[in-house]
Design an enzyme around this catalytic site. Sequence first.
Site, PDB file in Angstrom:
ATOM      1  N   ASP A 219       0.857  -1.186   0.000  1.00  0.00           N
ATOM      2  CA  ASP A 219       0.000   0.000   0.000  1.00  0.00           C
ATOM      3  C   ASP A 219       0.894   1.236   0.000  1.00  0.00           C
ATOM      4  O   ASP A 219       2.000   1.215   0.550  1.00  0.00           O
ATOM      5  CB  ASP A 219      -0.908   0.018   1.227  1.00  0.00           C
ATOM      6  CG  ASP A 219      -2.003  -1.038   1.165  1.00  0.00           C
ATOM      7  OD1 ASP A 219      -2.465  -1.352   0.052  1.00  0.00           O
ATOM      8  OD2 ASP A 219      -2.395  -1.537   2.229  1.00  0.00           O
TER       9      ASP A 219
ATOM     10  N   ASP B 147      -7.008  -1.520  -4.593  1.00  0.00           N
ATOM     11  CA  ASP B 147      -8.073  -1.165  -3.657  1.00  0.00           C
ATOM     12  C   ASP B 147      -8.992  -0.101  -4.255  1.00  0.00           C
ATOM     13  O   ASP B 147     -10.216  -0.142  -4.079  1.00  0.00           O
ATOM     14  CB  ASP B 147      -7.487  -0.639  -2.342  1.00  0.00           C
ATOM     15  CG  ASP B 147      -6.611  -1.650  -1.629  1.00  0.00           C
ATOM     16  OD1 ASP B 147      -6.835  -2.867  -1.810  1.00  0.00           O
ATOM     17  OD2 ASP B 147      -5.700  -1.217  -0.903  1.00  0.00           O
TER      18      ASP B 147
END
EC number: 3.4.23.36
Length: 172
Positions: free
Chosen positions: A133, A152
């Site tokens: 991330d 995401d």
Amino acid sequence: MASKKSPKSVSRPHSSGNSLIPWLGLATIVILLDQVSKITITKLFAYGETLAVTGFFNLMLVYNKGAAFSFLAAESGWQRYLFTAIGLIAAAYITFLLKRHSSQKLFCWALSLIMGGALGNVIDRLLYGHVIDFLDFHYQELYHFPAFNIADSAITIGAALFILDELRRVRK
């Protein structure tokens, strides 16, 4: 004298003009964008390193061993296999739905984005044991939304399109 078949008599498989290819192509584009962004960020940043881009957005390399919002991230490692299996099963089911409903454009856009995002994160889990991330949104450095990635984002946009498609379908 042998007779030639006219072009009209040549048998062709039945096709309604619907194809799975564009939808799988869209999912592949999401996977490629996701993986290229993750490779780039891991080459440019050390784990935990942050670059302030604006007053509300940073680039920051972090790892997530769990699911959304680091759900189950602190577990012993079994969650890697659970989330990998869920992602693969979801992709198989989405492929079935795409094939069955390939003419429903908004529905298929939604499913393709969700599948591309799910598989992007599955690739991370298989290669690294965690999801990479790097997008960090915050308010006055006090309140940080959990870091996320392009996969995401695609899942979130796909889910929103799915809801929009359902609302449109209910109105009809």
